[in-house]
Design a protein around this motif. Structure first.
Motif, mmCIF file in Angstrom:
data_model
loop_
_atom_site.group_PDB
_atom_site.id
_atom_site.type_symbol
_atom_site.label_atom_id
_atom_site.label_comp_id
_atom_site.label_asym_id
_atom_site.label_seq_id
_atom_site.Cartn_x
_atom_site.Cartn_y
_atom_site.Cartn_z
ATOM 1 N N ALA A 1 0.824 -1.201 0.000
ATOM 2 C CA ALA A 1 0.000 0.000 0.000
ATOM 3 C C ALA A 1 0.863 1.258 0.000
ATOM 4 O O ALA A 1 0.555 2.239 -0.683
ATOM 5 C CB ALA A 1 -0.925 -0.004 1.221
ATOM 6 N N ILE A 2 1.941 1.239 0.756
ATOM 7 C CA ILE A 2 2.843 2.399 0.793
ATOM 8 C C ILE A 2 3.501 2.595 -0.563
ATOM 9 O O ILE A 2 3.593 3.716 -1.073
ATOM 10 C CB ILE A 2 3.896 2.225 1.902
ATOM 11 N N ALA A 3 3.972 1.504 -1.145
ATOM 12 C CA ALA A 3 4.627 1.593 -2.456
ATOM 13 C C ALA A 3 3.675 2.137 -3.510
ATOM 14 O O ALA A 3 4.068 2.940 -4.368
ATOM 15 C CB ALA A 3 5.155 0.217 -2.869
ATOM 16 N N LEU A 4 2.408 1.716 -3.454
ATOM 17 C CA LEU A 4 1.427 2.194 -4.422
ATOM 18 C C LEU A 4 1.212 3.697 -4.271
ATOM 19 O O LEU A 4 1.161 4.431 -5.277
ATOM 20 C CB LEU A 4 0.102 1.451 -4.217
ATOM 21 N N GLU A 5 1.104 4.170 -3.028
ATOM 22 C CA GLU A 5 0.865 5.597 -2.821
ATOM 23 C C GLU A 5 2.072 6.433 -3.237
ATOM 24 O O GLU A 5 1.909 7.520 -3.813
ATOM 25 C CB GLU A 5 0.535 5.872 -1.354
ATOM 26 N N LEU A 6 3.272 5.939 -2.954
ATOM 27 C CA LEU A 6 4.481 6.721 -3.237
ATOM 28 C C LEU A 6 5.047 6.434 -4.624
ATOM 29 O O LEU A 6 6.077 7.002 -4.997
ATOM 30 C CB LEU A 6 5.544 6.443 -2.168
ATOM 31 N N GLU A 7 4.369 5.544 -5.363
ATOM 32 C CA GLU A 7 4.771 5.217 -6.741
ATOM 33 C C GLU A 7 6.224 4.753 -6.803
ATOM 34 O O GLU A 7 7.041 5.274 -7.576
ATOM 35 C CB GLU A 7 4.535 6.425 -7.667
ATOM 36 N N THR A 8 6.536 3.770 -5.969
ATOM 37 C CA THR A 8 7.869 3.188 -5.964
ATOM 38 C C THR A 8 7.728 1.686 -5.770
ATOM 39 O O THR A 8 6.616 1.153 -5.715
ATOM 40 C CB THR A 8 8.749 3.820 -4.870
ATOM 41 N N SER A 9 8.841 0.982 -5.673
ATOM 42 C CA SER A 9 8.778 -0.469 -5.550
ATOM 43 C C SER A 9 8.621 -0.896 -4.096
ATOM 44 O O SER A 9 9.007 -0.176 -3.163
ATOM 45 C CB SER A 9 10.051 -1.097 -6.122
#
Length: 239
Positions: A25-33
């Motif tokens: 979920a964090i990666a999706l929000e921050l657009e990273t892996s």
């Protein structure tokens, strides 16, 4: 996004969530892996940021941790100023003064490069017109909400009928020209909403109501959710 900014945003995500949040979920929000998030969380934990959890389950930030004050992004500044503008024109006198003071404090505390976001924001709340005055001291109402104390109201309803009742105040709702006091009404044995301009007299009692304020608010929210769910069931489906 710079790594330092990403680490700050990860902490912000934790701070606004009451439940464990996954690296996905964090990666999706921050657009990273996801791998980058795992590495960032490990680095934060190595810096003694009190994060608990594990990969695949979720992470939480322990209470009591905070960052240096006013490390705000431009969007956060715009949001805070917009909200404060709205309160300054529609809140009761005490809240309106506090909102204006808040804008001043933000402007004085943020770095010089961010000050234009406070002084000349890109968005603004429209002025309120013909705000109806309250029939009771709203600052004392807020204090009684926090303290879980009862209020005795003399009230005139929409039809002009007078009544007196003891209420357990829950929250205050703000409309463009009026305010609504949501409370548990002992007379009706249910939640009711009272327009504050229709209150003709109020006595702020020392008696505490039997529920904790947070529990009472949770019950009101559940009732509202049930009512909305019921309304959606009875709403005609579109053709």
């Amino acid at each position: 996004m710079r790594r330092a900014d990403r680490l700050f945003q990860i902490i912000q995500i934790f701070r606004r969530s009451r439940r464990p949040i996954t690296a996905d979920a964090i990666a999706l929000e921050l657009e990273t892996s996801k791998r980058t998030i795992y590495r960032d969380i490990a680095d934060l934990m190595a810096q003694r940021v009190p994060i608990r959890g594990e990969a695949g389950v979720g992470y939480v930030l322990d209470g009591g941790y905070d960052l240096p004050p006013l490390m705000l992004t431009p969007d956060e500044i715009e949001a805070a100023v917009l909200g404060a503008q709205w309160v300054a024109s529609r809140g009761d006198p005490a809240l309106a003064r506090a909102a204006k003071d808040l804008i001043g404090k933000i402007g004085a505390a943020v770095p010089e490069r961010l000050r234009p976001y406070v002084i000349e924001p890109a968005s603004g709340a429209p002025p309120a017109w013909k705000v109806v005055p309250d029939g009771l001291d709203m600052a004392r109402v807020r204090a009684h909400i926090h303290a879980g104390r009862k209020i005795r109201l003399a009230y005139k309803d929409e039809a002009g009928a007078d009544s007196e009742r003891i209420i357990w105040p829950v929250t205050i709702g703000y409309r463009d020209t009026t305010r609504m006091l949501v409370a548990w009404c002992e007379l009706r044995a249910d939640f009711r909403s009272f327009r504050t301009d229709r209150v003709t007299d109020a006595e702020f009692l020392e008696d505490r109501y039997p529920e904790r304020p947070a529990v009472l608010r949770a019950k009101w929210r559940r009732q509202m959710e049930e009512m909305r769910a019921q309304w959606r069931k009875t709403e005609p489906s579109p053709n």
